[in-house]
Write a protein that holds these residues in place. Structure first.
Motif, PDB file in Angstrom:
ATOM      1  N   UNK A 204       0.850  -1.187   0.000  1.00 16.93           N
ATOM      2  CA  UNK A 204       0.000   0.000   0.000  1.00 16.93           C
ATOM      3  C   UNK A 204       0.888   1.241   0.000  1.00 16.93           C
ATOM      4  N   UNK A 205       0.478   2.241  -0.744  1.00 18.27           N
ATOM      5  CA  UNK A 205       1.213   3.495  -0.802  1.00 18.27           C
ATOM      6  C   UNK A 205       0.236   4.633  -1.043  1.00 18.27           C
ATOM      7  N   UNK A 206       0.700   5.851  -0.852  1.00 20.27           N
ATOM      8  CA  UNK A 206      -0.159   7.005  -1.077  1.00 20.27           C
ATOM      9  C   UNK A 206       0.633   8.150  -1.661  1.00 20.27           C
ATOM     10  N   UNK A 207      -0.063   8.978  -2.399  1.00 18.61           N
ATOM     11  CA  UNK A 207       0.495  10.192  -2.971  1.00 18.61           C
ATOM     12  C   UNK A 207      -0.413  11.321  -2.514  1.00 18.61           C
ATOM     13  N   UNK A 208      -0.020  12.007  -1.457  1.00 11.73           N
ATOM     14  CA  UNK A 208      -0.880  13.020  -0.869  1.00 11.73           C
ATOM     15  C   UNK A 208      -1.085  14.224  -1.785  1.00 11.73           C
ATOM     16  N   UNK A 209      -0.080  14.549  -2.589  1.00 13.91           N
ATOM     17  CA  UNK A 209      -0.217  15.660  -3.520  1.00 13.91           C
ATOM     18  C   UNK A 209      -1.305  15.382  -4.545  1.00 13.91           C
ATOM     19  N   UNK A 210      -1.434  14.119  -4.945  1.00 12.16           N
ATOM     20  CA  UNK A 210      -2.454  13.727  -5.916  1.00 12.16           C
ATOM     21  C   UNK A 210      -3.738  13.239  -5.256  1.00 12.16           C
ATOM     22  N   UNK A 211      -3.745  13.179  -3.932  1.00  6.47           N
ATOM     23  CA  UNK A 211      -4.892  12.686  -3.170  1.00  6.47           C
ATOM     24  C   UNK A 211      -5.280  11.286  -3.617  1.00  6.47           C
TER      25      UNK A 211
END
Length: 117
Positions: A71-78
């Motif tokens: 699992x990963x996330x890209x907060x800038x891209x929401x």
């Protein structure tokens, strides 16, 4: 209010890979924790993977997913992602994106993952 939309599901042969995506909108912040859940026919919804908000971070995985899923996330891209490798027929389920902050939970509509044997 947070809206979540999952995508990336489909039909894949055992041993293959899929990458699921979850796009967030509305009042979504990096402090939200994010999770991927799945529900197979006749079974309860279960947590597959979790990633903490930017304040605490960290990840957790179900035993069945550990070492195969990331699992990963890209907060800038929401956005939040679930990379699934070495898929097995028992991974077949509807996969749901979840967001939580201060005890309030939001859910997407799910995306179907089917793994053939």
């Amino acid at each position: 209010q947070v809206q979540l939309v999952e995508s990336g599901g489909g039909l894949v042969q055992a041993g293959g890979s899929l990458k699921l995506s979850c796009a967030a909108s509305g009042n979504f912040f990096s402090l939200h924790s994010m999770g991927w859940y799945r529900q197979a026919p006749g079974k309860q919804r279960e947590l597959v993977a979790y990633i903490g908000g930017s304040d605490v971070g960290g990840t957790n995985y179900a035993e069945s997913a550990k070492a195969r899923f990331t699992i990963s996330r890209d907060n800038a891209k929401k956005m939040v992602f679930l990379e699934m490798n070495s898929l097995k027929p028992e991974d077949t389920a509807v996969y749901y994106c979840n967001s939580e902050l201060h005890g309030t939970y939001y859910w997407g509509q799910g995306t179907q993952v089917t793994v053939s044997s």
